[in-house]
Design a protein around this motif. Sequence first.
Motif: not given
Length: 398
Positions: A14-19
Motif C-alpha cells: 500500500f505504501e508504494q505511492p507514498f514513497a
Amino acid sequence: MSSNKLNVDGIMLFEQPFARVPYENYRKVFRTSQKNIEKELGAVQNTAKDLANKGSPEVDVESTTKAIDGMIARVEGLKRKLSDMQESAGKPTLSVMRERLQHLGAMEELDSMNTPEFTEWADVRLDRWLVDWSLRHGKEKTAQMIAAEKGIEKLVDIELFSDIRRIENALARKSCTEALVWCSENKAALRKLKNTLEFDLRLQEYIELARAEKTVEAMAYSKKHLLTWQESHYQQIVQAATLLCYPPAKAWGPYKRLYDPARWTTLIQSFRRAIYHLSTLPTEPLLHLAMYAGLASLKLPACYTHETRNVDCPICNPDLGELAKEVPFSHHVNSTIVCRMTGKIMDADNMPMAMPNGQVYSKETWDEMAFKNDGWVFNPRRPADRCRYTDLRKVFIS
C-alpha cells in the motif's frame, strides 16, 4: 503471537505511492536542472569554440573580452538559477522524501501488531488515508485541516492534488491550456507510456475552433499541432479535417459525436488516469483499497438478505455493504455459524437449536427467552411463531 506478527511485505504494498510521489517530484527537479545545464553550458562551449577558431585573441580584444564576459554571466546565471531551484523545490522535496522513508523505516523496528508503537503508526496511516480520500473527493480544506491537526503535512500529497484539481477545473471551464502545460512538462514520460492525452487535448482545441466556425484558424492550428501526430492518428486527423464542412447544427454521426460537450468530461477522466499513472497512484482511494481487503474476507451471500443479516457484521451495514459489492465473496473451508440475535458464534458450548418451523438461534438466546416467558419461546422476527422450549431440536452441522 505468530498471528500478530507484522506482515511487512503486505503493508508495503500500500505504501508504494507514498514513497514514489516525492521521488517523481525530485526527478522533475533533476530533469529541469539538467536541461538548464545543457542549455547554458552548451552556449558557453559554442562561444569557447568560436573564440578558439578565431586564432589569436589580440586581433580583436574588445569582442573577445565581451564574449568571455558573456560566458561568465551565463555561468553565474546558471549557478543562481540552480541554487534558487534547489532552495524552492529541491530541498523541500528531499525533506519530504526523508521524512516518509523514516516513517516507513520505523516498521523494521516493530515485531508485533500488539505494541503501542504499531498502534501509533497505524493511526498515522489511517490519517494519511483519510486525507487521501478527502483530496480525491474535492474536500481540500478538510484534508488540510486533518493534515495540520495531525502534523502530517509532509506525509500527504496536498500539493499534487491541488494541481490535479486546478487542471481539472480548467478543463471543466473548457480550457486546455493548463493541461497542455502539464503535458509539455511530462512529455517524455507520456511518450514512454504511449499516452495520447496531448493529442486529445489538441484535437479538442481544434474542435472548439470548428464549433466557432473559425475555419482559417482551425486549418492553421491543425497544420501546426495535429499533423505531427499523423503516423499514429491519421484517421482522426482526416475526420477532424472533414469536420470543417459540418457546422454543429448540421453535424451527423461521427461528426456530431466530435461536437458532443461530454468530450470534456472524458478529457478530465483521461487526464486523471494519466497523472495517477505517472505518480503511481491507484485510481481508487487508498482507504477503499484497504477496506476492500477486509470486506472480501467477511462478505457472504447472507449479508444481502434482510432475514439473515447480523447486527455485528460490517458487511450487513447498508453503507459498507454497498462498498463491498465491488469485491468477491469470501471463501471459508470451515463455516462459522453466528446467532442472528446475540451475534455470538454457535458452537459446542452454545449450540444452534431449531424451532419446529426451522428457525434457528443459539441455545443462549432460547434459554434467556424461556426463562423470561415461563418455558415458552418465539421467533424474534415473527413473535406469532411460538413453541415450548422442550420442542426445540438441536442442530448438528456435518
